[in-house]
Design a protein around this motif. Structure first.
Motif, short mmCIF file in Angstrom:
data_model
loop_
_atom_site.label_atom_id
_atom_site.label_comp_id
_atom_site.label_asym_id
_atom_site.label_seq_id
_atom_site.Cartn_x
_atom_site.Cartn_y
_atom_site.Cartn_z
N SER A 85 0.85 -1.19 0.00
CA SER A 85 0.00 0.00 0.00
C SER A 85 0.88 1.24 0.00
CB SER A 85 -0.88 0.02 1.25
OG SER A 85 -0.08 0.20 2.40
N ASP A 86 0.23 2.40 0.01
CA ASP A 86 0.97 3.62 0.26
C ASP A 86 1.19 3.75 1.76
OD1 ASP A 86 -1.42 4.65 1.38
OD2 ASP A 86 -1.97 5.67 -0.47
N ARG A 87 1.67 4.90 2.19
CA ARG A 87 1.99 5.10 3.60
C ARG A 87 0.91 5.85 4.35
NH1 ARG A 87 8.33 6.40 4.26
NH2 ARG A 87 9.09 4.43 3.45
N GLY A 88 -0.32 5.76 3.86
CA GLY A 88 -1.42 6.43 4.53
C GLY A 88 -1.60 5.91 5.95
N CYS A 89 -2.07 6.78 6.82
CA CYS A 89 -2.21 6.40 8.23
C CYS A 89 -3.18 5.23 8.41
CB CYS A 89 -2.63 7.60 9.07
SG CYS A 89 -4.19 8.35 8.62
N GLN A 90 -4.11 5.02 7.46
CA GLN A 90 -5.03 3.88 7.57
C GLN A 90 -4.27 2.56 7.49
OE1 GLN A 90 -5.01 6.15 5.15
NE2 GLN A 90 -6.98 7.19 5.04
N TYR A 91 -3.20 2.53 6.69
CA TYR A 91 -2.41 1.30 6.53
C TYR A 91 -1.32 1.16 7.58
CZ TYR A 91 -4.70 1.12 2.01
OH TYR A 91 -5.63 1.07 1.01
N CYS A 92 -0.89 2.27 8.14
CA CYS A 92 0.19 2.26 9.13
C CYS A 92 -0.32 2.15 10.56
CB CYS A 92 1.01 3.54 9.00
SG CYS A 92 1.83 3.75 7.41
#
Length: 177
Positions: A85-92
């Motif tokens: 994924s990207d580094r969006g806070c939803q994934y982190c």
């Protein structure tokens, strides 16, 4: 910008050869007169099948977690796809990372924060918006969610995919898995 865990890009040189080796994920928005709906998509990179998705009315991690749980529900016990994924806070966020780690899925993220490092997921967003009308504005959130359900089903079960020699993603996924 956040202080949550980040992971390196594991996909730089990797080309999957079968389903459930790599999943890519991204969030896109759908316009409504009631505000944005945020559609989280998780796609198997080999078969191009959308294995998980969910809509939410905020950018918090709830829709991402719902999409992930949907994908994990169909994942065979002996498979451990890299989740990219990207580094969006939803994934982190800690809960998302915890769910991935509890299932022993390797975590991969874009490093340069460029869309080309998650190009397969970005392309899927464009296809759903351009070919399946998710790029228009809907009157209600309910209409947008219903349109997302229909778009995902049509994409998975009716759309021939050029990179799959014009085969259907759901067929490729089930035959190879």
């Amino acid at each position: 910008r956040h202080n949550l865990p980040l992971f390196r890009n594991l996909l730089r040189e990797l080309e999957p050869t079968a389903p459930n080796q790599v999943w890519v994920s991204d969030v896109t928005y759908i316009r409504t007169d009631e505000g944005f709906e945020y559609l989280t998509l998780i796609m198997d990179r080999h078969s191009r099948k959308i294995v998980g998705y969910s809509c939410g009315d905020t950018l918090d991690a709830e829709a991402n977690l719902a999409a992930l749980r949907l994908a994990l529900a169909e994942l065979p016990d002996n498979r451990y796809p890299i989740h990219h994924s990207d580094r969006g806070c939803q994934y982190c966020c800690h809960e998302y990372v915890r769910v991935l780690q509890s299932r022993h899925l390797p975590i991969s993220m874009t490093e340069e924060n460029h869309c080309y490092e998650n190009s397969h997921a970005e392309r899927l967003n464009g296809i759903l918006k351009q070919k399946y009308a998710l790029g228009v504005s809907f009157r209600t959130r309910k209409q947008a969610r219903r349109a997302a359900d229909q778009a995902v089903w049509l994409y998975n079960h009716r759309r021939p995919h050029g990179s799959l020699q014009n085969r259907i993603p759901a067929n490729v996924h089930s035959q190879a898995a």
